[in-house]
Design an enzyme around this catalytic site. Structure first.
Site, PDB file in Angstrom:
ATOM      1  N   GLU A 137       0.834  -1.227   0.000  1.00  0.00           N
ATOM      2  CA  GLU A 137       0.000   0.000   0.000  1.00  0.00           C
ATOM      3  C   GLU A 137       0.861   1.268   0.000  1.00  0.00           C
ATOM      4  O   GLU A 137       0.550   2.251   0.667  1.00  0.00           O
ATOM      5  CB  GLU A 137      -0.997  -0.022   1.168  1.00  0.00           C
ATOM      6  CG  GLU A 137      -2.066  -1.076   0.956  1.00  0.00           C
ATOM      7  CD  GLU A 137      -3.221  -1.000   1.930  1.00  0.00           C
ATOM      8  OE1 GLU A 137      -3.477   0.070   2.496  1.00  0.00           O
ATOM      9  OE2 GLU A 137      -3.881  -2.036   2.094  1.00  0.00           O
TER      10      GLU A 137
HETATM   11  C1  LIG Z   1       2.405  -9.753   1.078  1.00  0.00           C
HETATM   12  C2  LIG Z   1       2.140  -8.822  -0.062  1.00  0.00           C
HETATM   13  C3  LIG Z   1       0.846  -8.430  -0.352  1.00  0.00           C
HETATM   14  C4  LIG Z   1       0.599  -7.590  -1.439  1.00  0.00           C
HETATM   15  N1  LIG Z   1      -0.703  -7.291  -1.800  1.00  0.00           N
HETATM   16  C5  LIG Z   1      -0.927  -6.610  -2.945  1.00  0.00           C
HETATM   17  C6  LIG Z   1      -2.256  -6.438  -3.453  1.00  0.00           C
HETATM   18  O1  LIG Z   1      -3.245  -6.849  -2.839  1.00  0.00           O
HETATM   19  N2  LIG Z   1      -2.424  -5.808  -4.654  1.00  0.00           N
HETATM   20  C7  LIG Z   1      -1.372  -5.329  -5.365  1.00  0.00           C
HETATM   21  O2  LIG Z   1      -1.580  -4.774  -6.432  1.00  0.00           O
HETATM   22  N3  LIG Z   1      -0.101  -5.440  -4.898  1.00  0.00           N
HETATM   23  C8  LIG Z   1       0.134  -6.085  -3.724  1.00  0.00           C
HETATM   24  N4  LIG Z   1       1.414  -6.255  -3.273  1.00  0.00           N
HETATM   25  C9  LIG Z   1       2.509  -5.597  -3.967  1.00  0.00           C
HETATM   26  C10 LIG Z   1       3.080  -4.437  -3.179  1.00  0.00           C
HETATM   27  O3  LIG Z   1       2.202  -3.360  -3.204  1.00  0.00           O
HETATM   28  C11 LIG Z   1       4.465  -4.145  -3.777  1.00  0.00           C
HETATM   29  O4  LIG Z   1       5.330  -5.125  -3.247  1.00  0.00           O
HETATM   30  C12 LIG Z   1       4.957  -2.770  -3.487  1.00  0.00           C
HETATM   31  O5  LIG Z   1       4.208  -1.839  -4.205  1.00  0.00           O
HETATM   32  C13 LIG Z   1       6.428  -2.599  -3.854  1.00  0.00           C
HETATM   33  O6  LIG Z   1       6.695  -3.073  -5.128  1.00  0.00           O
HETATM   34  P1  LIG Z   1       7.878  -4.131  -5.360  1.00  0.00           P
HETATM   35  O7  LIG Z   1       7.791  -5.161  -4.316  1.00  0.00           O
HETATM   36  O8  LIG Z   1       7.851  -4.557  -6.769  1.00  0.00           O
HETATM   37  O9  LIG Z   1       9.177  -3.309  -5.050  1.00  0.00           O
HETATM   38  P2  LIG Z   1       9.962  -2.364  -6.067  1.00  0.00           P
HETATM   39  O10 LIG Z   1       9.027  -1.390  -6.680  1.00  0.00           O
HETATM   40  O11 LIG Z   1      10.792  -3.200  -6.951  1.00  0.00           O
HETATM   41  O12 LIG Z   1      10.891  -1.592  -5.040  1.00  0.00           O
HETATM   42  C14 LIG Z   1      12.007  -2.197  -4.370  1.00  0.00           C
HETATM   43  C15 LIG Z   1      12.537  -1.187  -3.384  1.00  0.00           C
HETATM   44  O13 LIG Z   1      12.907   0.022  -4.058  1.00  0.00           O
HETATM   45  C16 LIG Z   1      12.192   1.135  -3.536  1.00  0.00           C
HETATM   46  N5  LIG Z   1      11.871   2.049  -4.643  1.00  0.00           N
HETATM   47  C17 LIG Z   1      11.186   1.782  -5.769  1.00  0.00           C
HETATM   48  N6  LIG Z   1      11.083   2.884  -6.542  1.00  0.00           N
HETATM   49  C18 LIG Z   1      11.703   3.868  -5.867  1.00  0.00           C
HETATM   50  C19 LIG Z   1      11.944   5.248  -6.130  1.00  0.00           C
HETATM   51  N7  LIG Z   1      11.482   5.860  -7.227  1.00  0.00           N
HETATM   52  N8  LIG Z   1      12.634   5.955  -5.224  1.00  0.00           N
HETATM   53  C20 LIG Z   1      13.082   5.387  -4.079  1.00  0.00           C
HETATM   54  N9  LIG Z   1      12.907   4.093  -3.784  1.00  0.00           N
HETATM   55  C21 LIG Z   1      12.207   3.343  -4.654  1.00  0.00           C
HETATM   56  C22 LIG Z   1      10.961   0.533  -2.907  1.00  0.00           C
HETATM   57  O14 LIG Z   1      10.431   1.348  -1.875  1.00  0.00           O
HETATM   58  C23 LIG Z   1      11.498  -0.776  -2.352  1.00  0.00           C
HETATM   59  O15 LIG Z   1      12.118  -0.551  -1.121  1.00  0.00           O
HETATM   60  C24 LIG Z   1       1.679  -7.087  -2.190  1.00  0.00           C
HETATM   61  C25 LIG Z   1       2.980  -7.467  -1.871  1.00  0.00           C
HETATM   62  C26 LIG Z   1       3.216  -8.339  -0.843  1.00  0.00           C
HETATM   63  C27 LIG Z   1       4.623  -8.775  -0.582  1.00  0.00           C
END
Ligand SMILES: Cc1cc2nc3c(=O)[nH]c(=O)nc-3n(C[C@H](O)[C@H](O)[C@H](O)COP(=O)(O)OP(=O)(O)OC[C@H]3O[C@@H](n4cnc5c(N)ncnc54)[C@H](O)[C@@H]3O)c2cc1C
Length: 644
Positions: free
Chosen positions: A456
């Site tokens: 979120e």
């Molecule tokens: C248990 C679980 C439940 C979830 N439930 C849902 C759901 O119901 N629906 C849904 O759509 N998604 C869901 N998600 C997805 C979740 O919202 C994403 O994991 C989250 O948005 C982060 O994306 P990512 O994991 O791909 O990390 P990435 O986007 O790859 O980011 C990796 C790291 O880099 C940082 N980062 C990325 N971009 C930037 C930037 N521009 N500047 C600085 N730092 C940055 C991030 O904060 C993070 O620390 C879920 C994930 C999990 C693990």
């Protein structure tokens, strides 16, 4: 400081206090011309989906421009007796139900929530708390919903996630905000009483960056439907869901001669032909999360299932989250209260070196920190929830601050609770119970709450989001100066008008004092509030200096900006906590107890603020960045030697 109307806002301030008008331009206030293609696409999509900040601003957003409107949050927006009464019966039932019927350790052990629990919670209305009664829900307020989340969070994180993903981001919230009457009549009774819903945005290459989305929704030739193809990752509740909100890429639009990606939101029935659930994901915590991968192969979705309009999907998602984001902090308050309860009991019982461990300074310090932070967490979360109920303006900064601050504090509280419990903190509840000790599940709480800083909107993305809004008034006044995409005449005009604005604004920040007249505030609290008012001027000056120093490159200075966000968030927490404390004293809670909690929290928050300020001038940001680039380029091979 002269307090004007509480509804004044940065933009209005610009117009009123100078003859300068903020630049009115259709172009983005941010110059994207020198950005990489990926960053430009992400930023342009985010900007196009961003509603301008409400003209009236908000308490927290105004902190960044040195405007301290304490009267917006004081007296504390308490829940009315009527609203409290409306939620009382449901909340009492929910509390008893959780206590008597939900075995959180068993759910964690088996990775399944008993269907009986889900059915009975549906029957109680727990999946339709905010859905109006006319659509089959309980029709309760945001505050009552927050109180339900607090109960759930204190008991079982898996159920919290099920209930919250369903109604905070699943079908109910976006439909309540954007749905047509027909959509509401069709779907809200289903999701209020029998069907779980989920929200599908994330994909392999689209986590924090929805612009990278590849799931496509192509309109049929006759325009009556869309055909979806692609996959979604990590969709919470998917395994149990009957209906999903799906974000998909629709055909691009031409904007200023350039293609702009379009994301559109759809309601999709899980039994649609071509929709397959292909995988259930498992995690470190939330072991019973019904989360998975969903594949769409030529899934036909009728046009009437589109939420809002074509291309508005990201706006739907962002707006949904602006309020939906309050559920997690409310659940964090519940969990943190549980952890404080565990620690205060253990610190009194456990004797080492001749005294209860709570009498050793090292442990006492941890418990005081937990207690102060949980009090403040409750203050910011329930203040913001009550303001949402009162429709008191644009609260996106407050909700983002609540989410970011509460999730990070809760993780620290869980971490420290494990330390206070020592080896017993690390041992599972089953194992503790198996050898005759009380089965206290600190390790489960720790595992379960870690994800709150990632989903979120991760903490990093929350800071970017808050920083974007913080810079907005400055970008509007001065952003055009640096924007090479604008004609030179507009840039010169911006330079003149911003000079005029800052000539009047800056001295106010330099000489601005305390919070002005406040009635009925205890003198201890008054001191903290005056500090917050003075510090908001210092914050505004600091931000201005950073703008002057870095110009359009400021958005790259994420660590610097995160310190400003940290300061503003702590100022918001200090102010909300003082308002909350006065309300408690007025209600007859022992003033000495309320004040010792509040005074501790405010002093501790001031120390964090000092640290943030000192980091704005002395830091290792640049060398840290350079070091990481060296690591990414394969240098420092020794760091990989000597390991398996
Ligand atoms: C248990 C679980 C439940 C979830 N439930 C849902 C759901 O119901 N629906 C849904 O759509 N998604 C869901 N998600 C997805 C979740 O919202 C994403 O994991 C989250 O948005 C982060 O994306 P990512 O994991 O791909 O990390 P990435 O986007 O790859 O980011 C990796 C790291 O880099 C940082 N980062 C990325 N971009 C930037 C930037 N521009 N500047 C600085 N730092 C940055 C991030 O904060 C993070 O620390 C879920 C994930 C999990 C693990």
């Amino acid at each position: 400081m002269t307090m004007k109307s509480p509804l004044e806002a940065p933009e209005r301030q610009v117009a009123e206090e100078t003859s300068a008008k903020p630049a009115k331009t259709t172009a983005s206030v941010i110059d994207t011309s020198k950005m990489s293609e990926g960053k430009r696409a992400a930023l342009e999509l985010a900007e196009a989906s961003r509603d301008p900040l409400d003209d009236r601003g908000s308490f927290a957003s105004n902190l960044f421009v040195g405007r301290y409107d304490f009267d917006r949050i004081y007296p504390f927006a308490e829940q009315s007796a009527e609203d409290r009464a409306a939620g009382e019966e449901f909340l009492a039932r929910l509390k008893k139900y959780l206590h008597d019927n939900v075995d959180a350790d068993e759910i964690d052990r088996t990775g399944e929530i008993p269907q009986k629990n889900i059915d009975e919670l549906f029957e109680m209305g727990a999946f339709g708390v905010k859905i109006p009664k006319e659509y089959g829900g309980l029709g309760l307020s945001q505050v009552n919903y927050g109180r339900a989340a607090m109960l759930l969070g204190s008991w079982d994180a898996n159920l919290t996630a099920l209930v919250s993903a369903h109604q905070s981001i699943g079908v109910p919230q976006p439909l309540l905000l954007f749905g047509t009457e027909e959509q509401k009549r069709k779907y809200l009774p289903r999701v209020a009483r029998k069907e779980i819903s989920a929200f599908a945005l994330t994909e392999w290459n689209a986590g924090s960056d929805p612009a990278n989305m590849s799931l496509r929704a192509d309109p049929t030739e006759d325009g009556s439907a869309f055909v979806l193809n692609g996959e979604k990752l990590w969709c919470t509740n998917l395994i149990k869901a009957g209906v999903l909100v799906v974000m998909a890429k629709t055909p691009p639009k031409m904007v200023n001669g350039r293609e702009r990606k379009q994301i559109t939101a759809f309601i999709v029935d899980v039994d649609s032909p071509g929709l397959e659930i292909t995988y259930r994901c498992r995690f470190m915590g939330l072991r019973a999360l019904y989360n998975g991968i969903v594949k769409f192969t030529n899934v036909r979705v009728p046009r009437e299932n589109m939420i809002s309009k074509e291309g508005a999907g990201l706006k739907v998602a962002l707006t949904t989250l602006n309020t939906g984001r309050l559920t997690i902090p409310a659940a964090c308050v519940g969990l943190s209260k549980r952890l404080v309860e565990i620690c205060r009991k253990w610190a009194k019982e456990r004797v080492q070196w001749g005294v209860p461990i709570g009498q050793h300074y090292a442990i006492a310090g941890k418990i005081a920190e937990m207690a102060g932070n949980v009090f403040a967490m409750e203050a910011i979360t329930f203040l913001t929830s009550a303001l949402v109920d009162r429709k008191a303006g644009d609260l996106r900064i407050e909700t983002a601050m609540c989410k970011m601050w509460a999730t990070e504090m809760t993780w620290r509280i869980a971490d420290e609770a494990m330390q206070v419990r020592g080896g017993r903190g690390y041992e599972t509840a089953d194992s503790l119970g198996g050898r005759g000790e009380e089965p206290i599940a600190v390790e489960r709480f720790l595992r379960d709450c870690r994800i709150n800083m990632i989903f979120e909107g991760s903490s990093e993305i929350m800071r970017l989001f808050i920083a974007r809004e913080a810079l907005d008034p400055h970008l509007k006044v001065g952003g055009a100066i640096f924007n090479t995409q604008l004609p030179m005449s507009e840039r010169i005009k911006a330079m003149l008008s911003s000079g005029k604005f800052y000539a009047s604004w800056y001295p106010k920040q330099l000489f601005g004092g305390g919070a002005g007249t406040i009635k009925g505030l205890h003198s201890d609290l008054r001191g903290h509030v005056d500090y917050a008012a003075r510090t908001s001027h210092r914050l505004a000056r600091g931000l201005f200096h950073a703008m002057a120093r870095f110009g359009p490159k400021l958005d790259r200075e994420q660590l610097l900006l995160s310190r400003f966000c940290g300061i503003a968030t702590e100022l918001f927490a200090i102010s909300a906590t003082c308002s909350f404390a006065q309300a408690k004293i007025n209600q007859g809670e022992p003033a000495d107890e309320v004040l010792s909690l509040t005074n501790y929290f405010c002093r501790s928050a001031k120390m964090r603020i000092d640290q943030h300020f000192s980091g704005t001038s002395t830091n290792v940001d640049r060398s840290g960045y350079d070091l990481t680039q060296e690591l990414l380029a394969g240098k420092h091979a020794s760091l990989q030697s000597g390991i398996v």
